[in-house]
Design a protein around this motif. Sequence first.
Motif, PDB file in Angstrom:
ATOM      1  N   THR A  40       0.613  -1.049   0.026  1.00 19.16           N
ATOM      2  CA  THR A  40      -0.003  -0.008   0.063  1.00 19.16           C
ATOM      3  C   THR A  40       0.808   1.454  -0.155  1.00 19.16           C
ATOM      4  O   THR A  40       0.296   2.475   0.223  1.00 19.16           O
ATOM      5  N   LEU A  41       2.068   0.971  -0.280  1.00 27.39           N
ATOM      6  CA  LEU A  41       3.016   2.494  -0.391  1.00 27.39           C
ATOM      7  C   LEU A  41       2.478   3.358  -1.567  1.00 27.39           C
ATOM      8  O   LEU A  41       1.930   2.865  -2.670  1.00 27.39           O
ATOM      9  N   ILE A  42       2.441   4.591  -1.296  1.00 30.52           N
ATOM     10  CA  ILE A  42       1.868   5.430  -2.197  1.00 30.52           C
ATOM     11  C   ILE A  42       3.183   6.308  -2.537  1.00 30.52           C
ATOM     12  O   ILE A  42       3.796   7.066  -1.769  1.00 30.52           O
ATOM     13  N   ASP A  43       3.338   6.342  -3.760  1.00 32.55           N
ATOM     14  CA  ASP A  43       4.720   7.186  -4.262  1.00 32.55           C
ATOM     15  C   ASP A  43       3.997   8.405  -5.012  1.00 32.55           C
ATOM     16  O   ASP A  43       3.492   8.461  -5.907  1.00 32.55           O
ATOM     17  N   PRO A  44       4.762   9.665  -4.381  1.00 31.69           N
ATOM     18  CA  PRO A  44       4.386  10.795  -4.848  1.00 31.69           C
ATOM     19  C   PRO A  44       4.700  11.122  -6.172  1.00 31.69           C
ATOM     20  O   PRO A  44       4.195  11.872  -6.746  1.00 31.69           O
ATOM     21  N   ALA A  66       3.446   7.282   7.761  1.00 32.00           N
ATOM     22  CA  ALA A  66       4.744   7.354   7.583  1.00 32.00           C
ATOM     23  C   ALA A  66       5.201   7.495   6.215  1.00 32.00           C
ATOM     24  O   ALA A  66       4.597   7.255   5.196  1.00 32.00           O
ATOM     25  N   MET A  67       6.364   8.462   6.158  1.00 37.86           N
ATOM     26  CA  MET A  67       7.150   8.409   5.133  1.00 37.86           C
ATOM     27  C   MET A  67       8.422   7.483   5.196  1.00 37.86           C
ATOM     28  O   MET A  67       9.263   7.677   6.146  1.00 37.86           O
ATOM     29  N   ALA A 187      15.585  14.226  -0.517  1.00 36.31           N
ATOM     30  CA  ALA A 187      14.365  13.618  -0.491  1.00 36.31           C
ATOM     31  C   ALA A 187      13.421  13.744   0.499  1.00 36.31           C
ATOM     32  O   ALA A 187      12.039  13.788   0.445  1.00 36.31           O
ATOM     33  N   VAL A 188      14.117  13.686   1.782  1.00 40.47           N
ATOM     34  CA  VAL A 188      13.015  13.952   2.964  1.00 40.47           C
ATOM     35  C   VAL A 188      12.411  15.516   2.936  1.00 40.47           C
ATOM     36  O   VAL A 188      11.051  15.502   3.124  1.00 40.47           O
ATOM     37  N   THR A 189      13.428  16.258   2.726  1.00 43.91           N
ATOM     38  CA  THR A 189      12.878  17.760   3.179  1.00 43.91           C
ATOM     39  C   THR A 189      11.772  18.000   1.805  1.00 43.91           C
ATOM     40  O   THR A 189      10.894  18.947   2.051  1.00 43.91           O
ATOM     41  N   GLU A 190      11.886  17.209   0.803  1.00 42.41           N
ATOM     42  CA  GLU A 190      10.828  17.679  -0.430  1.00 42.41           C
ATOM     43  C   GLU A 190       9.822  16.665  -0.254  1.00 42.41           C
ATOM     44  O   GLU A 190       8.905  16.726  -1.415  1.00 42.41           O
ATOM     45  N   ASN A 191       9.829  15.871   0.611  1.00 38.65           N
ATOM     46  CA  ASN A 191       8.468  14.620   0.800  1.00 38.65           C
ATOM     47  C   ASN A 191       8.669  13.967  -0.531  1.00 38.65           C
ATOM     48  O   ASN A 191       7.308  13.552  -0.818  1.00 38.65           O
ATOM     49  N   ARG A 192       9.567  13.695  -1.095  1.00 41.28           N
ATOM     50  CA  ARG A 192       9.670  13.079  -2.251  1.00 41.28           C
ATOM     51  C   ARG A 192       9.569  11.342  -2.228  1.00 41.28           C
ATOM     52  O   ARG A 192       9.553  10.556  -3.293  1.00 41.28           O
TER      53      ARG A 192
END
Length: 276
Positions: A40-44, A66-67, A187-192
């Motif tokens: 169920t991971l959702i890839d932005p 969670a990210m 990748a973390v700070t841009e929520n990618r």
Amino acid sequence: MNDGLAWLDDELGRSGYALTMVKGITPEALAVHLGARPGTLIDPDTTPGALEFFHGPGSSKLPDWAMVGQAADGWAFALETPEAGHRDDRLASGRDLRARHTVVDILDTTMDPPNVTVTVGGETEWTLRENGTGHVEHPVSRRLVAEAGFLSYPHGIFHDDASEDTGIPHVYRILGDHYGLSVPRTAVTENRLPHVFTEPRTLLHAEAHCPACGETRMLPYGGGTEEPRLVCVYYKVRDIPGYPPQGCPGEVANAVRGEPNPKYENLRLTGIPQGS
């Protein structure tokens, strides 16, 4: 590029976060341990509107999420709100990562100095509490004294409270060096990175006491249960006078009431697939 961990305090410390890093598993496996359904991971990058959904107006009405991502050298990591780790389902049997893996936990509530816990094979190897540690012989502790201005006392090693520098970036830098930890900053700070819901879809309530010890607090079984059941909150308490022994056998299966988690109804407001 090795981003390390020193950047965490500057980028994430203002809003608070919980970071779980686990060695030797995949990000999806970590997500499942935290409560997500497999697959169920959702890839932005491939799901239109995902970033706005998770980080935009109304996101506070969503289930806990969670990210997750891949860190260096075979580590997986998950970033969550500080509150997520206190859910009852996280305490349940079958959900205990720390008994079988090397796990580094960082909890920053913004109210107090960050807490750091390193667990190896079920045993605590190093901790930081209130800018100090009692693990004085650990290599991380010795480097904090040698490189970061921490002071050694008979009862532990502590940062100088009079200093304007909190010392936390130094802690993260040395911790990352010692355990081979590096979390991708951009990748973390841009929520990618992939996002995933971890909160239970069915809320379980026990309508009976523990049949072994009479305890009223029962925890959802965390191993991907085939039928709703709960286990006693004392399932892993060691022999302590007045408490049940480790492995309290109390289970409730025929007096469990389940109800749909109402937060999942909010997913209909978005383009996120209902199977997520």
